[in-house]
Write an enzyme that holds these catalytic residues in place. Structure first.
Site, PDB file in Angstrom:
ATOM      1  N   HIS A  75       0.835  -1.208   0.000  1.00 27.64           N
ATOM      2  CA  HIS A  75       0.000   0.000   0.000  1.00 27.64           C
ATOM      3  C   HIS A  75       0.869   1.258   0.000  1.00 27.64           C
ATOM      4  O   HIS A  75       0.586   2.224  -0.712  1.00 27.64           O
ATOM      5  CB  HIS A  75      -0.937   0.011   1.201  1.00 27.64           C
ATOM      6  N   HIS A 232      -9.150  -2.253  -5.132  1.00 31.21           N
ATOM      7  CA  HIS A 232      -8.040  -2.506  -4.208  1.00 31.21           C
ATOM      8  C   HIS A 232      -7.022  -3.460  -4.826  1.00 31.21           C
ATOM      9  O   HIS A 232      -5.816  -3.347  -4.558  1.00 31.21           O
ATOM     10  CB  HIS A 232      -8.533  -3.073  -2.876  1.00 31.21           C
ATOM     11  N   ASP A 236      -3.032  -2.788  -5.025  1.00 29.72           N
ATOM     12  CA  ASP A 236      -1.986  -3.749  -4.665  1.00 29.72           C
ATOM     13  C   ASP A 236      -1.004  -3.974  -5.813  1.00 29.72           C
ATOM     14  O   ASP A 236       0.217  -4.011  -5.610  1.00 29.72           O
ATOM     15  CB  ASP A 236      -2.610  -5.096  -4.285  1.00 29.72           C
ATOM     16  N   HIS A 259      -0.568 -11.170  -4.958  1.00 26.24           N
ATOM     17  CA  HIS A 259       0.810 -10.723  -4.781  1.00 26.24           C
ATOM     18  C   HIS A 259       1.776 -11.726  -5.409  1.00 26.24           C
ATOM     19  O   HIS A 259       2.764 -11.338  -6.037  1.00 26.24           O
ATOM     20  CB  HIS A 259       1.137 -10.550  -3.295  1.00 26.24           C
TER      21      HIS A 259
END
EC number: 3.5.1.108
Length: 298
Positions: A75, A232, A236, A259
């Site tokens: 973030h 969001h 990321d 991720h």
């Protein structure tokens, strides 16, 4: 267009999402060509932001070196990338970046306080020449050639508050602050007990995440955006792309990304040298266009 750093040192104190412990974050200017450098003040260890220093992507992006690690950096990095910052010292006294409110808007406000200044060295970018894709079953992430930075993301969850969501976002600092920065991380009640048994999500709460039970959202204030969940995911991914060290010119396509997939794509891209070129943003016409992208709208 020139490289950028911040105008003055700024700091903030918060808690980590997964460990739930207080952390004191300090951002400081660095000279040109220094890159983004994390520093564990409590251990005296510097960790340059490079793909080779990524040590875990299970629940967050974690970097480490010489026995020191720093987690949940995505973030913060997302905001740093969005502001076009090339050189910055990121100093912490614990192993996790502060979660703030679960989005990156708090970090944007911190960078606004610091101010952004141009340096003397030319800014560079990585421009995609041919597609690169990484898959995990039906999930995939891909970069494609494009004259602009564009994010085309889709997710799908078997939950009435999410279902299928898609969002297409043409990157600029101003658009990022308006469309992406306030999107919060999210999690499910049924996962919390398991995560906490693993020493994770110890700092999570309704104050820093969207929390869902079987039927809906527990946060009384509701959502900040209609597609907050997929937005969001874009937040990321922008943070994970900061590991490249320079901005990306191309289209980033993702279905059910993570991720792990973001990091694998970064590694695969850098391995396939014919798929990209490093360009200097010294050309006057191109620099003017890039400057528009990084205008904050303040």
């Amino acid at each position: 267009m020139k490289q950028k750093t911040i105008g003055k040192a700024v700091e903030i104190v918060g808690i980590g999402l997964h460990k739930g412990v207080p952390v004191h974050l300090v951002l400081e200017p660095l000279p040109e060509n220094s890159g983004l450098v994390f520093f564990r003040r409590d251990l005296g260890v510097s960790i340059p932001l490079e793909p080779k220093n990524v040590i875990d992507t299970t629940m967050a992006t974690v970097i480490g070196k010489e026995g020191a690690k720093i987690s949940t950096i995505e973030h913060l990095l997302s905001a740093i990338y969005a502001y076009g910052i090339d050189n910055l010292k990121i100093s912490l006294d614990n192993e996790e970046a502060p979660i703030m409110d679960g989005s990156s808007i708090g970090f944007c406000m911190l960078l606004d306080e610091a101010g952004i200044v141009s340096q003397n060295a030319p800014k560079r970018a990585i421009k995609i020449k041919s597609p690169i894709e990484v898959k995990d079953g039906e999930k995939f992430v891909r970069v494609e050639p494009s004259e602009v930075s564009l994010f085309d993301f889709s997710i799908e969850f078997d939950h009435p508050a999410i279902r299928e969501q898609s969002y297409r976002f043409t990157f600029s600092t101003k658009a990022y602050k308006e469309e992406i920065a306030r999107a919060r991380t999210f999690g499910f009640v049924h996962e919390v007990q398991y995560l906490r048994s693993k020493g994770l999500a110890l700092g999570g709460s309704l104050a820093n995440a969207i929390v869902l039970d079987e039927t809906g959202i527990l946060n009384k204030e509701g959502l900040r955006y209609k597609e907050e969940f997929v937005r969001h995911k874009i937040l990321d991914a922008i943070g994970d792309m900061a590991l490249l060290g320079i901005p990306l010119i191309g289209t980033y396509v993702s279905y059910a990304g993570s991720h792990k997939l973001n990091h694998l794509l970064t590694k695969e891209l850098l391995k396939e040298e014919e798929s990209y070129e490093i360009v200097s943003l010294e050309d006057e016409a191109e620099a003017i266009e890039i400057e528009k992208v990084y205008a904050t709208g303040e």
